[in-house]
Design a protein around this motif. Structure first.
Motif, short mmCIF file in Angstrom:
data_model
loop_
_atom_site.label_atom_id
_atom_site.label_comp_id
_atom_site.label_asym_id
_atom_site.label_seq_id
_atom_site.Cartn_x
_atom_site.Cartn_y
_atom_site.Cartn_z
N ASP A 20 -4.55 -5.61 -4.42
CA ASP A 20 -4.27 -5.92 -5.82
C ASP A 20 -4.54 -4.74 -6.74
O ASP A 20 -3.84 -4.57 -7.74
CB ASP A 20 -5.09 -7.12 -6.24
CG ASP A 20 -4.69 -7.64 -7.61
OD1 ASP A 20 -3.52 -8.02 -7.74
OD2 ASP A 20 -5.52 -7.65 -8.52
N ILE A 21 -5.54 -3.95 -6.45
CA ILE A 21 -5.80 -2.84 -7.37
C ILE A 21 -4.83 -1.72 -7.09
O ILE A 21 -4.44 -1.47 -5.95
CB ILE A 21 -7.27 -2.35 -7.35
CG1 ILE A 21 -7.68 -1.86 -5.98
CG2 ILE A 21 -8.20 -3.46 -7.81
CD1 ILE A 21 -9.03 -1.21 -5.99
N GLY A 22 -4.43 -1.05 -8.16
CA GLY A 22 -3.38 -0.04 -8.05
C GLY A 22 -3.83 1.18 -7.27
O GLY A 22 -3.02 1.90 -6.70
N GLN A 23 -5.12 1.46 -7.29
CA GLN A 23 -5.65 2.65 -6.63
C GLN A 23 -6.74 2.23 -5.67
O GLN A 23 -7.93 2.37 -5.95
CB GLN A 23 -6.22 3.61 -7.69
CG GLN A 23 -5.19 4.29 -8.53
CD GLN A 23 -4.55 5.47 -7.82
OE1 GLN A 23 -4.98 5.89 -6.75
NE2 GLN A 23 -3.49 6.01 -8.40
N GLY A 71 3.61 0.71 -3.28
CA GLY A 71 2.96 0.39 -4.55
C GLY A 71 3.15 -1.05 -4.94
O GLY A 71 3.93 -1.79 -4.35
N LEU A 73 0.82 -1.21 0.00
CA LEU A 73 0.00 0.00 0.00
C LEU A 73 0.85 1.26 0.00
O LEU A 73 0.51 2.26 -0.61
CB LEU A 73 -0.93 -0.01 1.22
CG LEU A 73 -2.02 -1.08 1.18
CD1 LEU A 73 -2.80 -1.10 2.48
CD2 LEU A 73 -2.97 -0.85 0.01
N TYR A 74 1.99 1.19 0.66
CA TYR A 74 2.80 2.40 0.78
C TYR A 74 3.74 2.59 -0.41
O TYR A 74 3.87 3.68 -0.94
CB TYR A 74 3.59 2.36 2.10
CG TYR A 74 4.02 3.73 2.54
CD1 TYR A 74 3.13 4.56 3.20
CD2 TYR A 74 5.30 4.20 2.28
CE1 TYR A 74 3.49 5.83 3.59
CE2 TYR A 74 5.68 5.48 2.67
CZ TYR A 74 4.77 6.29 3.32
OH TYR A 74 5.13 7.55 3.69
N GLY A 131 -7.91 3.52 -3.16
CA GLY A 131 -8.82 4.62 -2.82
C GLY A 131 -9.96 4.77 -3.79
O GLY A 131 -10.98 5.41 -3.51
N ARG A 132 -9.79 4.18 -4.97
CA ARG A 132 -10.85 4.32 -5.98
C ARG A 132 -11.68 3.04 -6.11
O ARG A 132 -12.42 2.90 -7.08
CB ARG A 132 -10.22 4.63 -7.33
CG ARG A 132 -9.42 5.92 -7.35
CD ARG A 132 -8.77 6.12 -8.72
NE ARG A 132 -7.95 7.32 -8.72
CZ ARG A 132 -7.13 7.65 -9.71
NH1 ARG A 132 -7.04 6.87 -10.77
NH2 ARG A 132 -6.41 8.76 -9.67
N ALA A 133 -11.52 2.13 -5.15
CA ALA A 133 -12.19 0.83 -5.27
C ALA A 133 -13.70 1.00 -5.49
O ALA A 133 -14.31 0.24 -6.23
CB ALA A 133 -11.92 -0.01 -4.03
N TRP A 134 -14.27 2.04 -4.88
CA TRP A 134 -15.72 2.24 -4.96
C TRP A 134 -16.18 2.76 -6.33
O TRP A 134 -17.37 2.89 -6.58
CB TRP A 134 -16.14 3.21 -3.87
CG TRP A 134 -15.33 4.46 -3.86
CD1 TRP A 134 -14.07 4.61 -3.36
CD2 TRP A 134 -15.67 5.72 -4.42
NE1 TRP A 134 -13.62 5.88 -3.57
CE2 TRP A 134 -14.59 6.60 -4.21
CE3 TRP A 134 -16.81 6.21 -5.08
CZ2 TRP A 134 -14.59 7.91 -4.65
CZ3 TRP A 134 -16.82 7.53 -5.51
CH2 TRP A 134 -15.71 8.37 -5.30
N PHE A 135 -15.23 3.08 -7.21
CA PHE A 135 -15.62 3.54 -8.54
C PHE A 135 -16.46 2.50 -9.27
O PHE A 135 -17.21 2.82 -10.17
CB PHE A 135 -14.38 3.86 -9.39
CG PHE A 135 -13.74 5.20 -9.08
CD1 PHE A 135 -14.03 5.87 -7.91
CD2 PHE A 135 -12.86 5.78 -9.99
CE1 PHE A 135 -13.43 7.08 -7.62
CE2 PHE A 135 -12.27 7.01 -9.71
CZ PHE A 135 -12.56 7.66 -8.53
#
Lengths: 268, 410, 666
Positions: free
Chosen positions: B112-115, B43, B40-41, B117-121
């Protein structure tokens, strides 16, 4: 398969018989699109400093080479051996494998011109599109884009640097398209009928050997329109049915044969 | 010292012993946590993934645990909807295992996802054509369902349940459980299917791509059926493992054999369809794009042995073992079959995830071999450790096994 | 408290709705989506007016005519200059990265003098007086090493050198030098040999990797492109004779495997067929040339010497004879090869030249005078000048042998091996920050002159070396006739007849003329053309790729990810050889080997490439820097150090063709 049709279809015809593989296109692409040189250290991240370095360019599977030149060999022994170079931008497929799989509509093919977009602030970095693309035209931003000190003093105004964790790819230098359309409007011309050369991506522009011809495949006044129909023209992996907007051409049969798989004979 | 918290009428090991065990598990968990923090920190660059292998151990792990966690929805379906009463003896465990699997998978996906913070997209900008959107919807919703199914079990904890409000809440949730079981079944079938579809639609990846009918409903059902063909026996394995660890009988063998029979039936159907699918793919689709069956395999890492192991050794064989009553009724053989079954479905998820993208579609490109690095292993181990912790705590303090008292202290 | 189903539903639904109606969730989500694209460490773009300014980029050996792309007055990239005959819109991979090189933190930030082992800043004024003092004390024992092949800067430096009484003006070894010594020296011509690729219908590249590293690569590629229009029939045939299937080989119509050291023999083998077909050249020594060819270069003898079949040279000669405007282009530093190529061109009636532009500093050397002195011969004779000045060159890195001097002044723009060794580092302004020009880049087909003006304001404490030398000259009382290099350039442009203005530079295009040589060089060729090889296990076939860098410029920042794994893999240089060679020396793909020869050794990974002549190992030049930025320092090994330098018989030229190395498995 249902395919969206466009009045304008920007495409390339890349003459492999003219590409020397010099790499000027790949450099120009990085400069135009603000792709940072690969540096090992991250001066902003102390945790990074304590652990493993970032990748440098030795790791060819971690680069951001939107335009990538592949080396082709005819596989024969000396002296029958032949070599060729194949530059691979994004194919801007007519029936893209990547677009329908994106869970968040971060990539789309819906704008006149047929360029497959990538919306970086929308991308969540799931990499499903990369798994989908057989051309490896999609790249993941593994590390934050950091330039050696001072080198980012002036970046290309074409596109913002993308943070790590998103997928990137070639978009035929889309800002240049927007600019060409604006220019046409300013000149009182039809932005939907750009003249040949009014819009050219950085790679095609810089290519010293003129291997890349760029234009609207649907426009009979553009060279690519005819070139794409040449008997020497082919597209990569045509049998898969992705309908790329990038064509290649070569007079050498062995080169053309490497554009697709023929191991099971030619039936389709 | 914590004996007041134990379920009614059962014995548990001393608190000290439990503490040592927990610390042992916690050590693995912390190792994985360190890896997760790095991811997470710093990448995802810290992992062994790359541009050729955007999917790797994590996605394989996710798909495998989601398949193995299918015991929860399927057993729930059989118990609450089809009213197979016997299964109530193991239903609590299937819920916990399901909860662990799904919440674990979600944790891994966050890494696993790169962002992250945007998981909720996925909810905010959904692409309704994407299989992954469906997966995101269903997994998150189903995980919520599993939480709702798990919560009453927690509320039934002896001390908690003394509080009238909690008691009433737990009761009400129980009353509505059939609704959630139904909902869970619906969601699960969807996302298990979509996970199969995720690969089936990859038009650029000849290893996974199927045409027309063979995408929908074929690949969907292959994944659904293979999940229900292995999930129940995975629960059996977990149960048996717990029995060996605690030295107690927790569920009567009859129930386990029944689970084996259910899974075996499903596995038989699955293996039959899978063989058909493979045959159609090898002789129909592949030649149509200029490829041969042999082209799909490379070296040891991506060799044919994997496919034969998956379909024959870990497919046909356990299917036979599970549907033949005389084999199924011998504990050792049942467990062997269950193990093979679970390995088979894991290999299936692995080859669909990794071999699919390893195959160099462009003839001038080459095969690369993917090795997960320690960060990926550690973070996966973290999820396993997390599962152990949840199970240990649940077993110690919650009334998970209704038969335990009867089977051990009669 | 009653808790029934209704309460339960009210509680759960109410709770959910309640959370959704507070701004907390929405604000948090909105913030997250903003943060995730605006981390403070990610550079922001600056916008403003866009403009393109024509400039010359002298990073690559021949120089590129570019336009510097600017936004809000600040440079961010380069693009080709459509109006320049050198560019026609294209750029080489080095100059494509020029702005990034300009902003590289590896730039020398100001004048530095060495104190002990370290460098200390010094003012320009102090530097000037220090240099003046050193030069005065040297009493003419001063050398100047220049890597600039085309600039009028050479006139300033060589004129100055003449003023302090030295003739040791030395050019870094280059193909241009070999051609000049062959044509102006051996053959008695005047001017610079020109290759009109644009109008030739048959081009034989004899070792000249024209589309990758030889001559004006961009102009060569443009000429190739023009004669090979996409989708149409080509109007010219290109052939490459070389030991390695270089990038040029990937596009030419045919590749003829010829060892580098056998190139002169090969060409004379072609001449054999031409003479047999009745070709004649009006040179004083045609008779002896003819008998030498007939005696020593009959097909059987050529095949025995270099392995090229008589049928192949005969077929090639036939194509040359059938062409209406054929040309043979030699590559490498061998004067013999250049002489042989020019002799063939004379037989074909296609030897052309461009005249030198007039000098503006009268005491300066002409181009051919500059090219006449052999740097490595000078070094190996034990030259030890009191002061050596190095301009646009990195001899400490790219000379196979070390040079010695009492006091070294480096005009490096970036830290490199030579600067690190120097006693005084006086950073030259970057190519976009100074006046500079390119006169007839070697290889061009007609007279060409391009002037660049400063288009970027220097951000570091740098100074154009030309201006520095003009100032020092003035302080030492040497009158070169100009106060600043801007004036020199203006005068040059006027003398050339270029349309020049101080804001955007200028250019001039002339023509070529037929070359007239007094002799074919028979007496030299009879001694110099035979292949000479070392005693090692395999012959080295070094090759250059601009993406890796040049003699003078190290790998640029955006280049590393472009460099192929056939050149560099995992930080180790790759040695390519065909399977026959690999079998012979007992190695296979990916074997780690050590190549030893010349003054050093190099670690390498084996890569089987069937496009390499049996017995040869292809290795990339330009790697293995020991000083520089992270993109070049410590990356691979320096192949220059394993080359074996020898003096070519009869011509005295320093060559390293036929260098051999021994191979040890690691």
């Amino acid at each position: 398969m249902h395919m969206k049709e466009f009045k304008i279809k920007w495409g390339m015809v890349i003459d492999i018989d003219k590409c020397t593989g010099c790499g000027a296109c790949m450099v120009a692409c990085q400069v135009e699109n603000n792709i940072a040189p690969m540096t090992k250290k991250d001066p902003y991240n102390y945790v990074q400093a304590l652990t493993k370095d970032r990748d440098d360019a030795d790791n060819k599977l971690r680069t951001l080479t939107w335009m990538n030149v592949y080396e082709l060999s005819n596989g024969k022994s000396f002296p029958e051996h032949e070599v060729a170079y194949l530059p691979r931008p994004c194919m801007q497929c007519g029936n893209p494998a990547c677009v329908p799989v994106c869970p968040v509509v971060a990539t789309d093919k819906n704008e006149e011109g047929g360029i497959v977009s990538q919306i970086y602030p929308r991308c969540i970095g799931c990499r499903y599109c990369m798994a989908a693309c057989p051309y490896h035209a999609r790249y993941f931003n593994w590390w934050d884009p950091l330039w050696p000190e001072g080198m980012d003093k002036q970046l290309s105004p074409a596109v913002s640097p993308r943070p790590r964790g998103v997928v990137e790819k070639c978009n035929f230098c889309h800002t240049r398209y927007a600019k060409a359309k604006d220019q046409a409007r300013e000149n009182g011309e039809d932005p939907m009928n750009l003249a040949e050369g009014a819009y050219v991506p950085a790679c095609a522009e810089i290519c010293p050997s003129g291997a890349i011809t760029f234009g609207d495949l649907n426009n009979p006044e553009h060279k690519v329109h005819e070139l794409a129909k040449s008997p020497h023209a082919f597209r990569l992996l045509e049998k898969l049915g992705l309908h790329p907007q990038v064509y290649y051409m070569s007079k050498r049969e062995w080169v053309r044969k490497q554009g697709d798989n023929y191991n099971a004979g030619d039936k389709h | 010292m914590d004996s007041k918290l134990f379920p009614e009428g059962v014995q548990r090991c001393s608190f000290g012993k439990f503490l040592i065990w927990s610390c042992f598990i916690l050590a693995f968990f912390l190792w994985g946590l360190y890896a997760a923090v790095l991811v997470l920190y710093n990448g995802i660059g810290t992992t062994g993934l790359d541009n050729y292998f955007g999917f790797g151990l994590w996605i394989t792990f996710d798909l495998a645990v989601i398949a193995l966690g299918a015991g929860a929805f399927f057993t729930g379906f059989l118990k609450y909807i089809l009213k197979i009463k016997q299964l109530e003896k193991i239903i609590n465990l299937t819920v916990i295992v399901g909860f662990i699997c799904y919440s674990g998978a979600m944790l891994v996906l966050t890494l696993d996802i790169g962002q992250p913070g945007r998981a909720w997209f996925g909810y905010w900008h959904p692409n309704v054509h994407s299989m992954l959107t469906e997966v995101i919807f269903c997994i998150t919703c189903y995980c919520t369902v599993l939480i709702i199914e798990y919560v009453p079990l927690i509320l039934e904890q002896k001390q908690l349940n003394k509080v009238p409000f909690i008691h009433a809440l737990a009761h009400n949730m129980h009353v509505n459980m059939a609704l959630f079981a139904g909902l869970g079944t619906f969601l699960s079938t969807f996302h298990q299917g979509s996970l199969g579809g995720m690969y089936g639609v990859l038009i650029g990846r000849p290893y996974a791509f199927r045409e027309g009918f063979f995408i929908w409903p074929w690949t969907f059902f292959l994944f659904v059926i293979s999940a229900v063909g292995s999930g129940p026996v995975f629960t059996v394995l977990v149960c048996t493992f717990m029995e060996k660890l605690t030295g107690k009988k927790l569920v009567e063998y009859k129930v386990k054999a029944l689970m084996g029979k259910i899974a075996g039936t499903m596995l038989t159907v699955y293996v039959f369809l899978k063989i058909l699918d493979t045959w159609a793919w090898a002789t129909g689709y592949l030649p149509s794009v200029g490829l041969t069956f042999d082209d799909m395999f490379y070296g040891v890492a991506y060799g044919k042995w994997m496919m034969f192991t998956e379909i024959v050794l870990c497919g046909v064989l356990p299917a036979i073992m599970l549907i033949v009553p005389s084999i199924r009724n011998k504990p050792a053989l049942l467990y062997t079959a269950a193990l093979l079954d679970c390995i088979g479905v894991t290999i299936n998820r692995y080859v669909f995830t990794v071999q699919t993208i390893a195959f160099p579609a462009m003839p001038f490109d080459k095969w690369y071999v993917y090795y997960p690095n320690w960060v990926e292993w550690a973070s996966s181990v973290m999820i396993v450790a997390y599962g152990f912790l949840v199970l240990s705590l649940s077993y110690r303090y919650l009334p998970v096994f209704p038969q335990e008292r009867h089977l051990n202290y009669k | 408290m009653g808790f029934d189903r209704r309460t339960f539903i009210q509680l759960s639904v109410g709770g959910t709705v309640g959370i959704l109606f507070t701004p907390v969730l929405w604000k948090a989500l909105d913030d997250v989506s903003i943060w995730t694209q605006n981390w403070p460490w990610i550079p922001r773009l600056k916008y403003g007016a866009l403009e393109d300014q024509p400039a010359v980029s002298k990073l690559c050996d021949s120089g590129c005519a570019v336009k510097v792309r600017k936004v809000a007055g600040s440079a961010f990239g380069t693009e080709g200059n459509e109006d320049s005959p050198l560019s026609k819109g294209g750029i080489c991979p080095i100059c494509a990265n020029a702005v990034q090189v300009m902003r590289n933190p590896n730039r020398v930030k100001g004048p530095m003098k060495k104190v002990g082992e370290a460098f200390e800043p010094i003012t320009w004024e102090d530097a000037k007086s220090m240099v003046a003092d050193k030069l005065a004390a040297a009493k003419g024992k001063v050398a100047f090493i220049s890597g600039d092949q085309t600039g009028t800067a050479n006139e300033v430096f060589s004129g100055f050198l003449a003023g302090i009484g030295s003739e040791d003006y030395l050019q870094m070894p280059c193909d241009m030098q070999a051609a000049s010594r062959a044509y102006n020296g051996v053959m008695g011509g005047t001017g610079q040999v020109a290759y009109d690729l644009e109008n030739s219908d048959f081009v034989l590249l004899a070792g000249a990797d024209a589309m990758e590293s030889w001559g004006p690569t961009v102009a060569n590629q443009k000429a190739f492109a023009a004669t090979h229009p996409t989708g149409e029939k080509p109007t010219a045939i290109y052939m490459l004779a070389s030991p390695v299937q270089t990038r040029t080989a990937s596009v030419v119509d045919a590749w003829i495997p010829v060892p580098e050291e056998g190139m002169a023999t090969f060409l004379l083998g072609v001449a054999y067929h031409l003479i047999r077909a009745g070709k004649y050249a009006g040179a004083a020594d045609f008779g002896s040339f003819r008998s030498m060819i007939m005696d020593a270069y009959a097909p059987g003898k050529v095949e025995a010497a270099i392995g090229v079949k008589g049928a192949d040279t005969a077929a090639l000669a036939k194509q040359l004879l059938a062409a209406s405007d054929p040309i043979v282009v030699p590559g490498g530093t061998s004067v013999a090869t250049a002489t042989a190529a020019f002799a063939v061109n004379m037989l074909l009636g296609s030897l052309r030249k461009v005249s030198e532009f007039p000098k503006v500093i009268q005491s300066a050397m002409s181009t051919s005078e500059r090219m006449s002195k052999d740097l490595l011969t000078w070094v190996n004779k034990g030259a030890a000048p009191a002061v050596a000045m190095v301009y646009e060159a990195n001899p400490a890195y790219s000379l196979p042998d070390d040079f010695k001097a009492g006091f070294v002044v480096s005009f490096a723009t970036e830290w490199d091996e030579t600067a690190a060794k120097a006693d005084l580092v006086l950073p030259n302004a970057f190519t976009f920050e100074r006046f500079d020009d390119m006169q007839n880049p070697y290889g061009i087909g007609k007279q060409t002159y391009s002037v660049g003006v400063p288009v970027c304001r220097p951000t570091l404490d740098v100074m154009a070396s030309t201006d520095f030398i003009l100032d020092v000259a003035a302080s030492m009382g040497i009158n070169l006739g100009f106060d600043s290099f801007a004036e020199v350039i203006a005068a040059k442009a006027e003398a050339v007849g270029a349309d020049f203005d101080e804001a955007s530079g200028g250019q001039y295009e002339g023509s070529y003329s037929s070359a007239r040589a007094s002799v074919l060089g028979a007496s030299v060729l009879s001694r110099a053309a035979a292949p000479v090889r070392g005693n090692g296990a395999v012959v080295l076939a070094p090759y250059s790729q601009l993406i890796v860098g040049s003699q003078n410029v190290a790998t640029t920042p955006n280049a590393p990810c472009v460099i192929s794994t056939n050149v560099l893999k995992g930080g180790t240089l790759v040695a390519m050889m065909c399977s026959a060679t690999a079998k012979k020396i007992g190695v296979s793909d990916e074997s780690k080997i050590k190549l030893s020869g010349g003054n050093g050794e190099a670690a390498a990974l084996v890569k089987i490439n069937e496009g390499v002549l049996p017995g040869a190992v292809a290795v990339p030049l330009g790697l293995g820097h020991t000083v520089g930025d992270e993109f070049s320092k410590g990356v691979g090994d320096n192949v220059y150090k394993i080359l074996t330098v020898r003096s070519e018989a009869a011509t005295g030229a320093t060559v390293w063709t036929g260098s051999t190395v021994n191979v040890a498995k690691m």
